[in-house]
Write an enzyme that holds these catalytic residues in place. Structure first.
Site, PDB file in Angstrom:
ATOM      1  N   ASN A   1       1.053  -1.658   0.038  1.00 30.33           N
ATOM      2  CA  ASN A   1      -0.300  -0.121   0.371  1.00 30.33           C
ATOM      3  C   ASN A   1       0.961   0.881  -0.177  1.00 30.33           C
ATOM      4  OD1 ASN A   1      -2.984  -1.140   0.157  1.00 30.33           O
ATOM      5  ND2 ASN A   1      -2.439  -2.039   2.092  1.00 30.33           N
TER       6      ASN A   1
ATOM      7  N   ARG B   1       1.017   4.281   0.486  1.00 32.14           N
ATOM      8  CA  ARG B   1       0.232   5.193   1.059  1.00 32.14           C
ATOM      9  C   ARG B   1      -0.012   5.274   2.289  1.00 32.14           C
ATOM     10  NH1 ARG B   1      -3.678   2.457   3.194  1.00 32.14           N
ATOM     11  NH2 ARG B   1      -5.272   0.929   1.563  1.00 32.14           N
TER      12      ARG B   1
END
Length: 645
Positions: free
Chosen positions: A290, A292
């Protein structure tokens, strides 16, 4: 230096970013849709700009509107939060083209890891183990079914652009594959505008372990330890903790080395998370990265003492990270996600007004933090994710963190709409979790069931109706003897109350006396003694409905008309909307024969699909909605003429 930061997100993550930016002396700009005009993140920011109508595609996913908001507010940087555009490479590229600092990795890194099929191939090349599966470009139904049979069952159908459990389906046998594939594609296209699919073998029993990484523009990559996210429902994380009670010192070394290698393979800059699935034997495989900040980042912050948002901003300004050996790990932290959903109705998302929510009561406990994007009296709408808050506890030991988290959840119940607070309390108490033995399939294997509400609950709810100042039954003199008919889920009970000069002198539920003494409503709670034991039950009321926090969960008691007929829609063949949302798919036609359990239509709300099925064998008599229609809870959607035996 970043002077003005626009947060391209909403809810608790927008509030979270604003707090750190304010501490760093950075001005903040919030963006909001028409549904969020009164939202907490709008009130907290230095400036706020409306970016469009309520649906996310017209507002929080509208790149042009967000860039225009940055221009008019003179922002020089954009923080994407998580969800929405946070892993959209074109958005990152557009920010750079507009002269804005994108607080996140490069578009190239997002593209490399955002496509899960491509990421699998890249990780295999980097020597990171991947789950056996299929990530080819041939997306025909025939090829995917062929590959599914080759991989074997059970397996996972996953959207290549997915995340948060969306676009993902478990398939236990070949007969389920076609429907699972169609559902995953539909949800993936709706959520990510990309319906490509990959297949992965199921690792069972499995633990979901992830490693937080940070990279800077000088070539340094740090790991901040591992988190255990195995407590999940429908592939969505519910409780996360750091460190993992499953991971040994040796396994931790292997996991963190693999995570750093994964990040280095894409020259990663910023905060990211490398996720793995681990088997009982300690073997592990790459799931995804991910690119982020993660929802569960607070547990890492509490264990390391680092502010990850601050480091995102400092890295975006070009600052170098500290050395790996400067990172210190202290104690244990656990996070519980509070969702507006009903665990006893297959986790159906819930909407409505929050009548009671006092997170400060939880934060008064040592080591407790609450991240939220809602306040008391706010309305939870059907347009966005059902997570409304996170409650996080840190302690010197895992047990201390568990006890503090339990206390915090009990101290600050959310009333006004059904939520998973009761489920969280139950999981934290259970030996499976306390012993560190939780695996990813455990919650789904043991679905929540509603126990019948006892007489005491009905008695307390009736007292709340009768004793509220100005209530129908208050008398300064004389005796009032109301008979209140109340429903709590499946049970309906008649409660007889005798009140003399404002004092309850007798009460009975369905004719059975309940010994309640010294009943009073003070400080938003019903205080009374039941069979000699004192209770203080948090409460909230809306018209003639009473919300009580009983047995660790929010329970709704509604006064009913004792003469009204049962709504029994399922038995009559009428299908009603169980929640507000959008009809994303209609699977039948008028006049079509259906069988019991056959899916009639699908409602999408808060990024989740709710499938509505026929209650029995029969014929579709009428369809009252089409795909794309917005519906309210209780709307009649379809009518089926059921066969009589």
């Amino acid at each position: 230096m970043i002077r003005t930061l626009l947060i391209a997100n909403r809810g608790e993550i927008a509030c979270r970013v604003i707090r750190t930016a304010r501490r760093m002396g950075i001005a903040t700009v919030a963006v909001f849709s028409d549904a969020d005009r009164e939202a907490l993140h709008v009130a907290m920011a230095d400036r706020a700009v409306c970016i469009g109508p309520a649906p996310a595609r017209d507002s929080y996913l509208n790149v042009a509107a967000i860039l225009e908001a940055a221009r008019v507010s003179k922002a020089d940087a954009v923080h994407p939060g998580y969800g929405f555009l946070s892993e959209n490479a074109q958005f990152a590229r557009s920010c750079a083209e507009a002269g804005l600092v994108f607080v996140g990795p490069s578009p190239e890194a997002i593209e490399a890891m955002g496509d899960k099929a491509r990421a699998r191939r890249l990780m295999a090349e980097a020597g990171v183990p991947v789950v056996p599966g299929y990530d080819g470009r041939d997306q025909s139904d025939e090829r995917l079914e062929q590959e599914a049979r080759r991989i074997g069952f059970p397996l996972l159908v996953k959207a290549v652009a997915g995340g948060g459990g969306r676009g993902m389906r478990r398939v236990d046998n070949a007969g389920e594959f076609a429907e699972a594939l169609a559902g995953a594609r539909r949800e993936a296209e709706s959520s990510f505008s990309n319906k490509e699919i990959l297949l992965e073998s199921m690792v069972e029993p499995a633990r979901h372990i992830e490693v937080q990484v940070l990279g800077d523009s000088h070539g340094s990559i740090l790991h901040l330890g591992e988190r255990d996210c195995s407590t999940q429902r429908r592939h969505q994380k519910v409780i996360e903790e750091q460190p993992s009670p499953f991971v040994s010192v040796d396994l931790r070394k292997k996991l963190t080395e693999a995570a750093v290698a994964a990040a280095r393979a894409v020259n990663y800059v910023g905060a990211g998370t490398v996720e793995f699935v681990a088997g009982e034997d300690g073997s592990f495989h790459f799931l995804e990265m991910n690119t982020r900040l993660q929802v569960e980042h607070p547990v890492t912050e509490m264990v390391t003492g680092l502010d990850l948002v601050e480091w995102q901003l400092r890295v975006a300004e070009g600052e170098a990270l500290p050395a790996q050996d400067e990172v210190r790990f202290t104690g244990h932290a656990i996070e519980a996600r509070l969702y507006a959903e009903d665990p006893m109705s297959n986790f159906a998302p819930q909407t409505g007004r929050i009548l009671r929510w006092r997170p400060d009561d939880a934060m008064a406990i040592d080591g407790v933090r609450v991240d939220t994007g809602v306040r008391e009296s706010d309305v939870v709408t059907p347009f966005y994710d059902p997570m409304v808050a996170k409650v996080i506890a840190h302690g010197g030991s895992r047990l201390e963190a568990i006890v503090r988290l339990e206390s915090a959840l009990k101290a600050a119940p959310m009333l006004g709409l059904r939520n998973n607070g009761g489920l969280l309390n139950r999981v934290l108490r259970e030996n499976t979790f306390r012993s560190g033995a939780m695996t990813t399939g455990r919650l789904d294997a043991e679905p929540e069931t509603a126990a019948s509400t006892g007489d005491a609950g009905f008695a307390i709810a009736a007292l709340a109706l009768c004793l509220m100042p100005g209530g129908d039954w208050f008398r300064s003199t004389g005796i009032a003897e109301p008979l209140v008919t109340m429903a709590c889920r499946e049970r309906v009970a008649k409660v007889a109350v005798s009140i003399e000069r404002g004092e309850v002198v007798a009460i009975a539920v369905d004719g059975q006396p309940v010994t309640i003494q010294n009943a009073r409503i003070t400080a938003g709670a019903v205080n009374c003694s039941i069979s000699g034991e004192f209770h203080s039950v948090p409460m909230a009321m809306e018209e003639r409905a009473v919300w009580l926090h009983l047995d660790g969960q929010a329970q709704l008691f509604e006064e009913t008309d004792p003469l009204s007929a049962s709504t029994g829609s399922a038995a009559s063949g009428t299908i009603r909307a169980p929640l507000a949302g959008v009809v994303s798919h209609v699977a039948v036609e008028a006049g079509q024969a259906v069988e019991a359990g056959q899916v009639v239509m699908v409602i999408e709300a808060m990024k989740m699909e709710t499938r509505l099925a026929a209650a029995g064998t029969g014929t579709v008599a009428a369809l009252h909605v089409a795909a794309g229609r917005q519906v309210k809870a209780g709307d009649i959607l379809a009518e089926i003429d059921l066969e009589t035996s």
